[in-house]
Design an enzyme around this catalytic site. Sequence first.
Site, PDB file in Angstrom:
ATOM      1  N   LYS A 125     -13.592  -4.356   7.706  1.00 16.74           N
ATOM      2  CA  LYS A 125     -13.263  -5.206   6.386  1.00 16.74           C
ATOM      3  C   LYS A 125     -14.186  -6.476   6.265  1.00 16.74           C
ATOM      4  O   LYS A 125     -14.903  -6.725   7.217  1.00 16.74           O
ATOM      5  CB  LYS A 125     -12.100  -5.722   6.667  1.00 16.74           C
ATOM      6  CG  LYS A 125     -11.509  -6.434   7.693  1.00 16.74           C
ATOM      7  CD  LYS A 125     -10.155  -7.033   7.672  1.00 16.74           C
ATOM      8  CE  LYS A 125      -9.730  -8.000   8.668  1.00 16.74           C
ATOM      9  NZ  LYS A 125      -8.629  -8.813   8.636  1.00 16.74           N
ATOM     10  N   GLN A 172       0.446 -10.965  -3.269  1.00 18.29           N
ATOM     11  CA  GLN A 172      -0.971 -10.646  -2.894  1.00 18.29           C
ATOM     12  C   GLN A 172      -1.372 -10.113  -4.510  1.00 18.29           C
ATOM     13  O   GLN A 172      -0.796  -9.549  -5.213  1.00 18.29           O
ATOM     14  CB  GLN A 172      -0.951  -9.421  -1.999  1.00 18.29           C
ATOM     15  CG  GLN A 172      -0.623  -9.819  -0.706  1.00 18.29           C
ATOM     16  CD  GLN A 172      -0.616  -8.483   0.387  1.00 18.29           C
ATOM     17  OE1 GLN A 172      -0.171  -7.461  -0.095  1.00 18.29           O
ATOM     18  NE2 GLN A 172      -0.988  -8.685   1.432  1.00 18.29           N
ATOM     19  N   CYS A 226       0.834  -1.040   0.110  1.00 15.80           N
ATOM     20  CA  CYS A 226       0.055   0.064  -0.013  1.00 15.80           C
ATOM     21  C   CYS A 226       0.607   1.316  -0.018  1.00 15.80           C
ATOM     22  O   CYS A 226       0.420   2.223  -0.740  1.00 15.80           O
ATOM     23  CB  CYS A 226      -1.094   0.038   0.890  1.00 15.80           C
ATOM     24  SG  CYS A 226      -0.619  -0.985   2.436  1.00 15.80           S
ATOM     25  N   ARG A 275       7.312 -11.500   5.018  1.00 17.25           N
ATOM     26  CA  ARG A 275       6.965 -11.115   6.270  1.00 17.25           C
ATOM     27  C   ARG A 275       7.411 -12.163   7.103  1.00 17.25           C
ATOM     28  O   ARG A 275       7.476 -13.619   6.730  1.00 17.25           O
ATOM     29  CB  ARG A 275       5.482 -11.340   6.560  1.00 17.25           C
ATOM     30  CG  ARG A 275       4.699 -10.076   5.804  1.00 17.25           C
ATOM     31  CD  ARG A 275       3.073 -10.038   6.199  1.00 17.25           C
ATOM     32  NE  ARG A 275       2.317  -9.150   5.185  1.00 17.25           N
ATOM     33  CZ  ARG A 275       1.071  -9.012   5.051  1.00 17.25           C
ATOM     34  NH1 ARG A 275       0.201  -9.609   5.806  1.00 17.25           N
ATOM     35  NH2 ARG A 275       0.917  -8.009   4.091  1.00 17.25           N
ATOM     36  N   ASP A 290      -3.025  -7.784  -4.929  1.00 20.55           N
ATOM     37  CA  ASP A 290      -3.274  -6.469  -4.321  1.00 20.55           C
ATOM     38  C   ASP A 290      -3.970  -5.331  -5.261  1.00 20.55           C
ATOM     39  O   ASP A 290      -3.659  -5.231  -6.500  1.00 20.55           O
ATOM     40  CB  ASP A 290      -2.045  -5.842  -3.676  1.00 20.55           C
ATOM     41  CG  ASP A 290      -2.371  -5.228  -2.311  1.00 20.55           C
ATOM     42  OD1 ASP A 290      -3.430  -5.141  -2.050  1.00 20.55           O
ATOM     43  OD2 ASP A 290      -1.240  -5.038  -1.715  1.00 20.55           O
ATOM     44  N   HIS A 328      -5.267  -1.104  -4.799  1.00 18.80           N
ATOM     45  CA  HIS A 328      -5.940   0.042  -3.887  1.00 18.80           C
ATOM     46  C   HIS A 328      -6.560   0.911  -4.660  1.00 18.80           C
ATOM     47  O   HIS A 328      -6.129   1.713  -5.643  1.00 18.80           O
ATOM     48  CB  HIS A 328      -4.676   0.907  -3.210  1.00 18.80           C
ATOM     49  CG  HIS A 328      -3.993  -0.179  -2.505  1.00 18.80           C
ATOM     50  ND1 HIS A 328      -2.780  -1.094  -2.579  1.00 18.80           N
ATOM     51  CD2 HIS A 328      -4.034  -0.446  -0.894  1.00 18.80           C
ATOM     52  CE1 HIS A 328      -2.270  -1.638  -1.554  1.00 18.80           C
ATOM     53  NE2 HIS A 328      -3.246  -1.563  -0.461  1.00 18.80           N
ATOM     54  N   HIS A 348      -8.508  -1.184   0.281  1.00 15.85           N
ATOM     55  CA  HIS A 348      -7.357  -2.228  -0.039  1.00 15.85           C
ATOM     56  C   HIS A 348      -8.295  -3.665  -0.395  1.00 15.85           C
ATOM     57  O   HIS A 348      -9.095  -3.969   0.315  1.00 15.85           O
ATOM     58  CB  HIS A 348      -6.690  -2.728   1.268  1.00 15.85           C
ATOM     59  CG  HIS A 348      -6.138  -1.410   1.933  1.00 15.85           C
ATOM     60  ND1 HIS A 348      -4.619  -1.209   2.184  1.00 15.85           N
ATOM     61  CD2 HIS A 348      -6.461  -0.391   2.616  1.00 15.85           C
ATOM     62  CE1 HIS A 348      -4.348  -0.426   2.722  1.00 15.85           C
ATOM     63  NE2 HIS A 348      -5.465   0.374   3.074  1.00 15.85           N
TER      64      HIS A 348
END
Length: 612
Positions: free
Chosen positions: A442, A355, A308, A337, A357, A359, A488
């Site tokens: 979320k 991910q 992000c 991670r 991902d 945004h 997200h």
Amino acid sequence: MIPDNSIPWSGKHAMEAYEQSHLYRLRHSAAHLMAQALTELYPGVKLAIGPPIENGFYYDVDPPEPIREEDLPRIEKRMKELAKLDMRIERKVAADRDEARRIILEETTLGQGEETALYKLQLLDAIPEGEEVSFFDQQRFTNGKLRRFIDLCRGPHIETTKDIKHFKLMSIAGASWRGDVKNKQLTRIYGTAFETQEELDAYLHMLEEAKKRDHRLLGRELSLFMFSPRVGPGLALWLPKGAVLRETMTDFLRKEQLKRGYDPVITPQIASIKLYEKSGHILTFKEKLFPFMEDEEKETYILKPMNCPFHIEIYQSQMRSYRDLPIRYAEFGTVHRYEQSGEVTGILRARGFTQDDAHLFVTPDQLQDEFIGVVELMQTVLRKLGLTDFRARVGTKDPASSKYVGHDDNWQAATEAITKACDAMGLDYFVSPGDAAFYGPKLDLIIKDALGRDWQMGTVQVDYNLPERFDLEYIGEDSKPHRPIMIHRAPFGSLERMIGLLTEQYAGAFPFWLSPVQIAILPIADRHVEAAEALSQRLKDTLFDSRPLRVQVDARRETLGKKIRDNQGQKVPYMLILGDRDIEEGTVGVRSREQGDLGAMTVDAFLGSLPA
RNA sequence: GCCGGCGUAGCUCAGUGGUAGAGCAGCUGUUUCGUAAACAGCAGGUCACCGGUUCGAAUCCGGUCGCCGGCUCCA
């Protein structure tokens, strides 16, 4: 999924039905029976809690000496002995708190010392004032000896211990008292119990079957991915077959996103720590980061744990007008991670993962529609993947906790946007207070793996916090700066976790569009190999889902039976058998993974029969 | 990270203090075969790693690493 015939796991109502069931009470009583055996075998053992759970029960205890797996049989044996005593299980209600305290100190300790009541007293203190405090008492005087167990417990239980017949102690684990790692670690003993021996055997058999669908096993058998100690724990190497499967999924989602107005972006693997200081992740995420890197100028870099902040930098690189919004930046972003060593689980929980991902930067007016758009995309994805066994969880703020950031009205608006979108889409969801991200509510998709464990997959999160921290703006119709809201979202969640789950769901037999090898061509004898290669090339030149068909020729000098067996083991959806007859007649012998021999047909007829 | 378990050939697994084994996979040869395992031979291991006990350790003890189940945490 473990096809558990005792409890359908999905759905809130099924869970409620289970909690009302006789089986649930039986398991609860089995937990007490185990505790009784433990107090006899380990005098001075401190008991904590022992509830029934989805597939059995456990009891958390603090034993005077370590309990090991090899001790389980004798605990089981003692339980069987005790069960046969036919002890009535009687409920008793304490008249008041003082009496409850007295019962705990004098009776439940069974003369083994008041310190054995340590956790029970804490549990008593946690029961709200004015609420009834109940105990369950089971006893029998036999051979000149009193066998008794009385426990602080809400119940309910079955009537007598003699009905606890079909059980098995499964495993031992450490578990923190009250779920807080700062507290003392207790010993948790897991067991399961059923009403009949047949059900117990069936359950144990099911566990064995489930192990065969474990993605780690299939990942190796099907050559999808691997791990190497020389690379490091939780860092997967994708083999050709896994990589092509993954590319196919990525392709699919990329196209769906392009249709929906997403713009691809690409960002680096590392960034200056300053970026994460600005985002605040350095505070909340520190223990999840790989060790920092420092260059010669003493600038500190970190391996990115999330995408992000990079996308925010891109948003911020120029002035944005309300006319530009919504902006949707998408990236298949690989993040790292540092998961604790004990939590790494194949590709379901890795230390490096990608991910899907994106945004979205939106105006408050756009929030609702954009959220609906994301949910619609997620449904498209789930349908395409053939996933039906999932639960949708709306994670909201826990009003009792202070870990959240942002204004209450923002939270309320965001929570409303989410539930309204879910309602509008007809999504069957449940609300879970306390499961919000710290920056906003979320929506998560939860799926179970082969062994019945829950995993969070796709997620959509509404975020007011990062726009605030980075001071994001767009110029509104009124020519004044306004703050955008971020969404997200990751429909798969991560490629790794989704592929791991799909592998288990399908037991490695992926749907045609995903299969690493879609078609195996099996020449019967050496003289057919040339024709097989030609056919292979013809198929590769054929597009399916706008990708070349994935074809493999099995030219080994093996019998046809052997080739069929091996390709079936590799879960190849179609085998095309090529021999003299076929070459003469212009056909192939088609064999399907599911239906076996389909007989001879022309290649065109075969292609026409492929699943859309 | 913590609690418990496991670590022998690429894979599945035998081997309880006295010279490391099997099946499958691999390689070589023979077989050229029509819908779920052809036949024969060969090769393959620092018994995870390090240290200790012992005349002698895959085997007993300690430590480290990795993996598995659970806790905590998460996509």
